[in-house]
Design an enzyme around this catalytic site. Sequence first.
Site, mmCIF file in Angstrom:
data_model
loop_
_atom_site.group_PDB
_atom_site.id
_atom_site.type_symbol
_atom_site.label_atom_id
_atom_site.label_comp_id
_atom_site.label_asym_id
_atom_site.label_seq_id
_atom_site.Cartn_x
_atom_site.Cartn_y
_atom_site.Cartn_z
ATOM 1 N N ASP A 67 45.903 -0.093 30.517
ATOM 2 C CA ASP A 67 45.480 0.588 29.302
ATOM 3 C C ASP A 67 43.991 0.398 29.014
ATOM 4 O O ASP A 67 43.321 -0.424 29.654
ATOM 5 C CB ASP A 67 46.303 0.097 28.103
ATOM 6 C CG ASP A 67 46.509 -1.413 28.089
ATOM 7 O OD1 ASP A 67 45.711 -2.127 28.729
ATOM 8 O OD2 ASP A 67 47.455 -1.878 27.453
ATOM 9 N N ASP A 136 55.170 -7.719 19.241
ATOM 10 C CA ASP A 136 56.184 -6.721 18.854
ATOM 11 C C ASP A 136 56.962 -6.214 20.069
ATOM 12 O O ASP A 136 57.694 -5.236 19.980
ATOM 13 C CB ASP A 136 55.517 -5.545 18.123
ATOM 14 C CG ASP A 136 54.474 -4.833 18.985
ATOM 15 O OD1 ASP A 136 54.261 -5.247 20.154
ATOM 16 O OD2 ASP A 136 53.870 -3.855 18.503
ATOM 17 N N HIS A 138 55.605 -5.043 22.883
ATOM 18 C CA HIS A 138 54.979 -3.963 23.660
ATOM 19 C C HIS A 138 54.635 -4.427 25.071
ATOM 20 O O HIS A 138 54.398 -5.613 25.318
ATOM 21 C CB HIS A 138 53.759 -3.361 22.938
ATOM 22 C CG HIS A 138 52.560 -4.239 22.838
ATOM 23 N ND1 HIS A 138 51.805 -4.364 21.689
ATOM 24 C CD2 HIS A 138 51.931 -5.020 23.750
ATOM 25 C CE1 HIS A 138 50.801 -5.178 21.909
ATOM 26 N NE2 HIS A 138 50.853 -5.597 23.153
ATOM 27 N N GLU A 143 53.981 0.764 22.243
ATOM 28 C CA GLU A 143 54.439 0.123 21.014
ATOM 29 C C GLU A 143 55.891 0.515 20.734
ATOM 30 O O GLU A 143 56.395 1.500 21.287
ATOM 31 C CB GLU A 143 53.539 0.574 19.853
ATOM 32 C CG GLU A 143 52.074 0.166 19.991
ATOM 33 C CD GLU A 143 51.818 -1.300 19.663
ATOM 34 O OE1 GLU A 143 52.705 -2.149 19.873
ATOM 35 O OE2 GLU A 143 50.699 -1.603 19.207
HETATM 36 P P1 PGA Z 1 47.998 -11.440 25.089
HETATM 37 O O1 PGA Z 1 48.481 -9.945 24.930
HETATM 38 O O2 PGA Z 1 48.147 -11.753 26.532
HETATM 39 O O3 PGA Z 1 46.575 -11.431 24.648
HETATM 40 O O4 PGA Z 1 48.895 -12.263 24.224
HETATM 41 C C1 PGA Z 1 49.641 -9.548 25.568
HETATM 42 C C2 PGA Z 1 49.885 -8.085 25.328
HETATM 43 O O5 PGA Z 1 49.543 -7.601 24.237
HETATM 44 O O6 PGA Z 1 50.403 -7.425 26.223
#
Ligand code: PGA
Length: 245
Positions: A67, A136, A138, A143
Amino acid sequence: MRLIVAKNYEEMSQRAADLIAAQVLQEEDSVLGLATGGSPVGTYDCLAEMYREGRLDFSKVTSVNLDEYEGMTHDNPQSYWYFMNEHFYSRVNIRPENTHVPDGADPDPEHACRAYDRIIEEVGGIDLQLLGIGPDGHIGFNEPADAFAVGTHLVTLEQSTIEANRRFFEKEEDVPRSAVTMGIGSIMRARRIVLVANGENKQDPVLASFFGPVTPKMPASILQLHPNCTVVLDEAAAAKIRDRI
Ligand code: PGA
């Protein structure tokens, strides 16, 4: 699904890097799906170390990232391209022309999405996809939603995602509100998946995703249906599933 519980972040990172290294050693022209965020930083450190020691060669590897924030150009230090360059591309011998990140700066996001799907198709799909997981649930920036999105698409980020990513920005207002993300369909078509999660704030999404119902309201839950998915956790992230494994 295979679950590995590592002692700490360092061990989690090494285990994930070992799985990626095995993929590259087996197929030198592997297509790696890569992820940004705090979770995979240690994995990239381990891969860079293996490259430095002459144990891994990325010269024939292709990478496709999950992304990119909407509106971000490569030279923006907050962009995911910049993150990838800092943590991975610049530290190994992957060829710049073989690295791909969605074009968040394309004024026509729909065009950027279709172009990215074409790239994924042209490289022959993903051999191994590395994933983190959001608070959450994702994966990429997919999302919680009413349905699983198949292809690359533009998403509006959840407030919890904005808050989680706030730590990478000076102020909350600076955190982008939208992003271009690879779809769940492309992720699920990866031949192998390795998900890394560490820290207490991942306990709930880990429990819900891997021991709850498969639902687009908890996007990572779909990984229960993937035929070759390895989840690598540290002890803190695994705390709520310890008695189930
Ligand atoms: P993080 O993010 O590794 O910074 O916790 C994980 C994600 O949002 O996929």
